[in-house]
Design a protein around this motif. Structure first.
Motif, PDB file in Angstrom:
ATOM      1  N   ARG A  42      51.054  23.964  40.965  1.00 37.05           N
ATOM      2  CA  ARG A  42      49.737  24.553  41.226  1.00 37.05           C
ATOM      3  C   ARG A  42      49.739  26.034  40.871  1.00 37.05           C
ATOM      4  N   THR A  43      50.814  26.718  41.234  1.00 37.19           N
ATOM      5  CA  THR A  43      50.925  28.150  40.961  1.00 37.19           C
ATOM      6  C   THR A  43      50.948  28.415  39.466  1.00 37.19           C
ATOM      7  N   LEU A  44      51.721  27.641  38.730  1.00 37.23           N
ATOM      8  CA  LEU A  44      51.819  27.845  37.287  1.00 37.23           C
ATOM      9  C   LEU A  44      50.468  27.636  36.606  1.00 37.23           C
ATOM     10  N   VAL A  45      49.751  26.610  37.005  1.00 35.66           N
ATOM     11  CA  VAL A  45      48.432  26.360  36.423  1.00 35.66           C
ATOM     12  C   VAL A  45      47.478  27.496  36.778  1.00 35.66           C
ATOM     13  N   THR A  49      45.409  30.220  34.319  1.00 27.74           N
ATOM     14  CA  THR A  49      43.963  30.453  34.318  1.00 27.74           C
ATOM     15  C   THR A  49      43.614  31.897  34.662  1.00 27.74           C
ATOM     16  N   LEU A  50      44.510  32.576  35.347  1.00 23.56           N
ATOM     17  CA  LEU A  50      44.285  33.973  35.739  1.00 23.56           C
ATOM     18  C   LEU A  50      45.257  34.898  35.013  1.00 23.56           C
ATOM     19  N   GLU A  51      45.629  34.545  33.826  1.00 23.19           N
ATOM     20  CA  GLU A  51      46.638  35.268  33.030  1.00 23.19           C
ATOM     21  C   GLU A  51      46.504  36.788  33.173  1.00 23.19           C
ATOM     22  N   GLY A  52      47.621  37.416  33.569  1.00 25.28           N
ATOM     23  CA  GLY A  52      47.648  38.870  33.675  1.00 25.28           C
ATOM     24  C   GLY A  52      47.083  39.418  34.972  1.00 25.28           C
ATOM     25  N   SER A  53      46.893  38.565  35.965  1.00 21.29           N
ATOM     26  CA  SER A  53      46.360  39.007  37.258  1.00 21.29           C
ATOM     27  C   SER A  53      47.479  39.507  38.161  1.00 21.29           C
ATOM     28  N   ARG A  54      47.090  40.250  39.162  1.00 19.57           N
ATOM     29  CA  ARG A  54      48.034  40.726  40.172  1.00 19.57           C
ATOM     30  C   ARG A  54      48.421  39.579  41.106  1.00 19.57           C
ATOM     31  N   GLN A  55      49.619  39.708  41.675  1.00 22.91           N
ATOM     32  CA  GLN A  55      50.116  38.694  42.608  1.00 22.91           C
ATOM     33  C   GLN A  55      49.141  38.475  43.751  1.00 22.91           C
ATOM     34  N   LEU A  56      48.606  39.538  44.317  1.00 24.47           N
ATOM     35  CA  LEU A  56      47.708  39.411  45.464  1.00 24.47           C
ATOM     36  C   LEU A  56      46.456  38.614  45.091  1.00 24.47           C
ATOM     37  N   GLU A  57      45.913  38.862  43.920  1.00 24.98           N
ATOM     38  CA  GLU A  57      44.726  38.129  43.477  1.00 24.98           C
ATOM     39  C   GLU A  57      45.032  36.640  43.318  1.00 24.98           C
ATOM     40  N   ILE A  58      46.190  36.329  42.771  1.00 24.97           N
ATOM     41  CA  ILE A  58      46.577  34.923  42.595  1.00 24.97           C
ATOM     42  C   ILE A  58      46.713  34.245  43.963  1.00 24.97           C
ATOM     43  N   ALA A  59      47.369  34.915  44.894  1.00 21.70           N
ATOM     44  CA  ALA A  59      47.533  34.355  46.244  1.00 21.70           C
ATOM     45  C   ALA A  59      46.170  34.108  46.885  1.00 21.70           C
ATOM     46  N   GLN A  60      45.264  35.057  46.756  1.00 19.67           N
ATOM     47  CA  GLN A  60      43.926  34.893  47.330  1.00 19.67           C
ATOM     48  C   GLN A  60      43.193  33.723  46.682  1.00 19.67           C
ATOM     49  N   GLN A  61      43.263  33.607  45.374  1.00 19.19           N
ATOM     50  CA  GLN A  61      42.589  32.528  44.669  1.00 19.19           C
ATOM     51  C   GLN A  61      43.145  31.166  45.075  1.00 19.19           C
ATOM     52  N   MET A  62      44.431  31.118  45.377  1.00 14.64           N
ATOM     53  CA  MET A  62      45.066  29.859  45.767  1.00 14.64           C
ATOM     54  C   MET A  62      44.920  29.562  47.249  1.00 14.64           C
ATOM     55  N   GLY A  63      44.527  30.577  48.026  1.00 11.93           N
ATOM     56  CA  GLY A  63      44.407  30.386  49.469  1.00 11.93           C
ATOM     57  C   GLY A  63      45.752  30.278  50.152  1.00 11.93           C
ATOM     58  N   ILE A  64      46.749  31.019  49.634  1.00 16.89           N
ATOM     59  CA  ILE A  64      48.080  31.001  50.237  1.00 16.89           C
ATOM     60  C   ILE A  64      48.506  32.433  50.565  1.00 16.89           C
ATOM     61  N   PRO A  66      50.752  35.794  50.430  1.00 16.38           N
ATOM     62  CA  PRO A  66      51.490  36.461  49.349  1.00 16.38           C
ATOM     63  C   PRO A  66      52.991  36.151  49.347  1.00 16.38           C
ATOM     64  N   MET A  67      53.593  35.997  50.540  1.00 20.85           N
ATOM     65  CA  MET A  67      55.028  35.681  50.592  1.00 20.85           C
ATOM     66  C   MET A  67      55.311  34.279  50.059  1.00 20.85           C
ATOM     67  N   THR A  68      54.410  33.341  50.321  1.00 16.73           N
ATOM     68  CA  THR A  68      54.567  31.993  49.780  1.00 16.73           C
ATOM     69  C   THR A  68      54.482  32.051  48.266  1.00 16.73           C
ATOM     70  N   LEU A  69      53.507  32.794  47.758  1.00 19.37           N
ATOM     71  CA  LEU A  69      53.374  32.938  46.312  1.00 19.37           C
ATOM     72  C   LEU A  69      54.618  33.586  45.722  1.00 19.37           C
ATOM     73  N   SER A  70      55.132  34.597  46.390  1.00 21.28           N
ATOM     74  CA  SER A  70      56.315  35.295  45.892  1.00 21.28           C
ATOM     75  C   SER A  70      57.493  34.338  45.715  1.00 21.28           C
TER      76      SER A  70
END
Length: 161
Positions: A42-45, A49-64, A66-70
């Protein structure tokens, strides 16, 4: 009017469908031989789709969190599927990019997604699917407006028309 909740009320149906769809996706990914956990897939996909985004933005978009995303990013980076680059606007922040090595696994995840959705939407015509997609996007926009504290779903409705 009954005080008993209706299990077929739209909110309950949406929650049930989302939970069941996520579970079915996770089962497919777990058995697809990709070498990724469903969360990593899920993270890779999402990164693609959010190529070049910040980690925090990706975590927010995924609803997870930031530490889980990390944790997911560490694993995906160790597999050579993503890279973290310094944000030129903020040296403390990292921008996440997929690598060419990720293309094949993303394509395989997409195949799993497409096949799952083919099974899930069996018997629903293209016109109905298009209408359903539009209505779901409308709900998503309204919910985003509420989350952002604007409390103005009507603005979100206008934005997607």
């Amino acid at each position: 009017m009954s005080t008993r909740p209706d299990p077929d009320a739209l909110g309950f149906v949406l929650i049930d469908v989302a939970r069941m769809l996520r579970s079915a996706f996770e089962r497919r990914i777990a058995t697809a031989g990709l070498g990724l956990t469903p969360g990593e897939a899920r993270t890779l996909v999402r990164i693609a789709t959010l190529e070049g985004s910040r980690q925090l933005e990706i975590a927010q978009q995924m609803g997870i969190e930031p530490m889980t995303l990390s944790t997911y990013l560490d694993r995906l980076q160790s597999l050579g599927f993503i890279e973290r680059r310094a944000d030129p606007a903020d040296r403390r922040a990292k921008l996440i990019h997929t690598t060419p090595a990720a293309a094949e696994v993303i394509a395989r995840i997409r195949v799993e997604q497409i096949e799952l959705m083919r099974l899930v939407t069996d018997g629903i015509g293209e016109e109905d699917l298009s209408l359903m997609r539009a209505r779901m996007k409308h709900l998503r926009a309204n919910l985003s407006a509420l989350e952002e504290g604007g409390g103005a779903p009507s603005l979100a409705s206008q934005a997607i028309r």
